[in-house]
Motif scaffolding. Structure first.
Motif, PDB file in Angstrom:
ATOM      1  N   LEU A 107       0.833  -1.192   0.000  1.00  0.00           N
ATOM      2  CA  LEU A 107       0.000   0.000   0.000  1.00  0.00           C
ATOM      3  C   LEU A 107       0.871   1.246   0.000  1.00  0.00           C
ATOM      4  N   GLY A 108       0.426   2.254  -0.712  1.00  0.00           N
ATOM      5  CA  GLY A 108       1.147   3.517  -0.764  1.00  0.00           C
ATOM      6  C   GLY A 108       0.415   4.592   0.019  1.00  0.00           C
ATOM      7  N   PRO A 109       1.054   5.721   0.254  1.00  0.00           N
ATOM      8  CA  PRO A 109       2.359   6.110  -0.285  1.00  0.00           C
ATOM      9  C   PRO A 109       3.524   5.454   0.459  1.00  0.00           C
ATOM     10  N   MET A 110       4.733   5.794   0.048  1.00  0.00           N
ATOM     11  CA  MET A 110       5.928   5.249   0.679  1.00  0.00           C
ATOM     12  C   MET A 110       5.975   5.650   2.147  1.00  0.00           C
ATOM     13  N   ARG A 111       6.571   4.806   2.961  1.00  0.00           N
ATOM     14  CA  ARG A 111       6.757   5.077   4.385  1.00  0.00           C
ATOM     15  C   ARG A 111       8.245   5.192   4.699  1.00  0.00           C
ATOM     16  N   ASP A 112       8.543   5.591   5.922  1.00  0.00           N
ATOM     17  CA  ASP A 112       9.936   5.622   6.358  1.00  0.00           C
ATOM     18  C   ASP A 112      10.278   4.357   7.151  1.00  0.00           C
ATOM     19  N   TYR A 113       9.415   3.348   7.054  1.00  0.00           N
ATOM     20  CA  TYR A 113       9.651   2.053   7.672  1.00  0.00           C
ATOM     21  C   TYR A 113       8.987   0.982   6.815  1.00  0.00           C
ATOM     22  N   THR A 114       9.386  -0.261   7.047  1.00  0.00           N
ATOM     23  CA  THR A 114       8.749  -1.394   6.364  1.00  0.00           C
ATOM     24  C   THR A 114       7.960  -2.190   7.388  1.00  0.00           C
ATOM     25  N   GLN A 115       6.747  -2.534   7.034  1.00  0.00           N
ATOM     26  CA  GLN A 115       5.839  -3.198   7.969  1.00  0.00           C
ATOM     27  C   GLN A 115       4.939  -4.169   7.215  1.00  0.00           C
ATOM     28  N   ILE A 116       4.702  -5.320   7.827  1.00  0.00           N
ATOM     29  CA  ILE A 116       3.764  -6.310   7.306  1.00  0.00           C
ATOM     30  C   ILE A 116       2.609  -6.428   8.294  1.00  0.00           C
ATOM     31  N   GLU A 117       1.370  -6.270   7.809  1.00  0.00           N
ATOM     32  CA  GLU A 117       0.185  -6.411   8.657  1.00  0.00           C
ATOM     33  C   GLU A 117      -0.571  -7.672   8.250  1.00  0.00           C
ATOM     34  N   LEU A 118      -0.745  -8.571   9.216  1.00  0.00           N
ATOM     35  CA  LEU A 118      -1.392  -9.851   8.978  1.00  0.00           C
ATOM     36  C   LEU A 118      -2.535 -10.056   9.961  1.00  0.00           C
ATOM     37  N   SER A 119      -3.391 -11.016   9.663  1.00  0.00           N
ATOM     38  CA  SER A 119      -4.439 -11.394  10.608  1.00  0.00           C
ATOM     39  C   SER A 119      -3.889 -12.447  11.569  1.00  0.00           C
ATOM     40  N   TYR A 120      -4.632 -12.685  12.652  1.00  0.00           N
ATOM     41  CA  TYR A 120      -4.238 -13.689  13.629  1.00  0.00           C
ATOM     42  C   TYR A 120      -4.115 -15.061  12.963  1.00  0.00           C
ATOM     43  N   THR A 121      -5.054 -15.384  12.070  1.00  0.00           N
ATOM     44  CA  THR A 121      -5.018 -16.662  11.358  1.00  0.00           C
ATOM     45  C   THR A 121      -3.780 -16.769  10.482  1.00  0.00           C
ATOM     46  N   ASP A 122      -3.403 -15.677   9.825  1.00  0.00           N
ATOM     47  CA  ASP A 122      -2.170 -15.668   9.030  1.00  0.00           C
ATOM     48  C   ASP A 122      -0.967 -16.001   9.903  1.00  0.00           C
ATOM     49  N   GLY A 123      -0.926 -15.404  11.090  1.00  0.00           N
ATOM     50  CA  GLY A 123       0.200 -15.637  11.991  1.00  0.00           C
ATOM     51  C   GLY A 123       0.316 -17.088  12.404  1.00  0.00           C
ATOM     52  N   ILE A 124      -0.809 -17.719  12.706  1.00  0.00           N
ATOM     53  CA  ILE A 124      -0.791 -19.135  13.077  1.00  0.00           C
ATOM     54  C   ILE A 124      -0.259 -19.970  11.924  1.00  0.00           C
ATOM     55  N   TYR A 125      -0.726 -19.681  10.719  1.00  0.00           N
ATOM     56  CA  TYR A 125      -0.295 -20.437   9.548  1.00  0.00           C
ATOM     57  C   TYR A 125       1.213 -20.296   9.323  1.00  0.00           C
ATOM     58  N   LEU A 126       1.718 -19.071   9.434  1.00  0.00           N
ATOM     59  CA  LEU A 126       3.145 -18.826   9.181  1.00  0.00           C
ATOM     60  C   LEU A 126       4.034 -19.241  10.343  1.00  0.00           C
ATOM     61  N   GLY A 127       3.460 -19.394  11.526  1.00  0.00           N
ATOM     62  CA  GLY A 127       4.266 -19.694  12.704  1.00  0.00           C
ATOM     63  C   GLY A 127       4.851 -18.456  13.347  1.00  0.00           C
ATOM     64  N   ILE A 128       4.154 -17.318  13.212  1.00  0.00           N
ATOM     65  CA  ILE A 128       4.607 -16.057  13.796  1.00  0.00           C
ATOM     66  C   ILE A 128       3.631 -15.654  14.900  1.00  0.00           C
ATOM     67  N   ASP A 129       4.173 -15.393  16.100  1.00  0.00           N
ATOM     68  CA  ASP A 129       3.362 -14.935  17.218  1.00  0.00           C
ATOM     69  C   ASP A 129       3.173 -13.430  17.059  1.00  0.00           C
ATOM     70  N   LEU A 130       2.038 -13.045  16.471  1.00  0.00           N
ATOM     71  CA  LEU A 130       1.833 -11.650  16.096  1.00  0.00           C
ATOM     72  C   LEU A 130       1.451 -10.785  17.291  1.00  0.00           C
ATOM     73  N   PRO A 131       2.194  -9.722  17.550  1.00  0.00           N
ATOM     74  CA  PRO A 131       1.779  -8.778  18.585  1.00  0.00           C
ATOM     75  C   PRO A 131       0.713  -7.837  18.038  1.00  0.00           C
ATOM     76  N   LEU A 132      -0.189  -7.414  18.907  1.00  0.00           N
ATOM     77  CA  LEU A 132      -1.248  -6.486  18.528  1.00  0.00           C
ATOM     78  C   LEU A 132      -0.715  -5.067  18.678  1.00  0.00           C
ATOM     79  N   ARG A 133      -0.597  -4.346  17.564  1.00  0.00           N
ATOM     80  CA  ARG A 133       0.024  -3.028  17.593  1.00  0.00           C
ATOM     81  C   ARG A 133      -0.689  -2.047  16.676  1.00  0.00           C
ATOM     82  N   ILE A 134      -0.537  -0.767  17.020  1.00  0.00           N
ATOM     83  CA  ILE A 134      -0.919   0.292  16.097  1.00  0.00           C
ATOM     84  C   ILE A 134       0.192   0.432  15.062  1.00  0.00           C
ATOM     85  N   SER A 135      -0.172   0.726  13.836  1.00  0.00           N
ATOM     86  CA  SER A 135       0.796   0.850  12.750  1.00  0.00           C
ATOM     87  C   SER A 135       1.938   1.778  13.137  1.00  0.00           C
ATOM     88  N   GLY A 136       3.162   1.323  12.873  1.00  0.00           N
ATOM     89  CA  GLY A 136       4.356   2.108  13.159  1.00  0.00           C
ATOM     90  C   GLY A 136       5.033   1.766  14.462  1.00  0.00           C
TER      91      GLY A 136
END
Length: 233
Positions: A107-136
């Protein structure tokens, strides 16, 4: 049975309208409902609730690693907030279990950081324990490997589950009696009606009133079938 004859020009006009709405990411049923004029004494702006599907924000340095030197984001369609857009660029996210999720849109525009936003189900599938955070907010967040057509990179932080939130302007906050960082409730009526707690208020003077929930939350309430939506302090 009556039949209606349409001339060629009328058919072409109708086709153009449908295609234009599709290309622009035309309003969903919930947006059409929300865009009805506000009643006197009611909220200053119509409420729109949108599902924020998995996506990526990227800084220029990382975009060039993934898509080549000098790479720029190319717009696919505008999003609801002015200046924000879905790009044509897609990446593949690789988790620690070596499972992948392809076609994650940037998604644009460009940011000054790189971030991936996933759902809880995505995290389980990938094996990532996703923290709940506000963007950035990337403190103590996990990373992942990202594959693009020209290269790959591994980020050591920035993979999150986005905290559900509502974008509000000064006028909206005044009406609802809240301030930046407060929490509200989102009540959704319908066949799968639910009330979401802890909806965080995010302020910007130029935003349009809009709630973002993730895919899991949108599926849980079957958002497309919603008959009424309401913000509760």
């Amino acid at each position: 049975m009556q039949t209606t004859n349409l001339n060629r020009s009328e058919v072409e006009r109708l086709v153009r309208e449908v295609l234009t709405q599709k290309l622009r990411g035309g309003p969903t049923a919930r947006e059409q409902h929300a865009r009805q004029p506000s009643q006197a004494g009611g909220p200053p702006h119509p409420l729109v609730v949108n599902v924020s599907a998995r996506h990526m924000h990227v800084k220029q340095e990382h975009l060039e690693i993934l898509f080549g030197p000098g790479a720029k984001l190319t717009k696919l369609k505008d999003l609801y907030q002015q200046g924000e857009f879905a790009s044509e660029q897609l990446v593949t996210v690789v988790g620690p279990r070596q499972r992948i999720i392809p076609n994650v849109r940037i998604l644009g525009p460009m940011r000054d950081y790189t971030q991936i936003e996933l759902s809880y189900t995505d995290g389980i599938y990938l094996g990532i324990d996703l923290p709940l955070r506000i963007s950035g907010n990337h403190k103590d967040t996990p990373g992942c490997t990202i594959l693009g057509p020209k290269g790959s990179l591994t980020i050591d932080k920035g993979v999150i589950r986005a905290e559900r939130h509502v974008h509000m302007s000064t006028e909206d906050m005044s009406y609802y009696g809240v301030k930046d960082g407060d929490y509200m409730k989102l009540k959704i009526d319908g066949p799968c009606g639910v009330t979401f707690d802890r909806l965080k208020v995010r302020y910007h003077p130029k935003v349009v009133l809009e709630v973002h929930i993730d895919t899991d939350e949108g599926n849980a309430c079957d958002l497309e079938s919603a008959t009424h939506m309401e913000l509760i302090k």
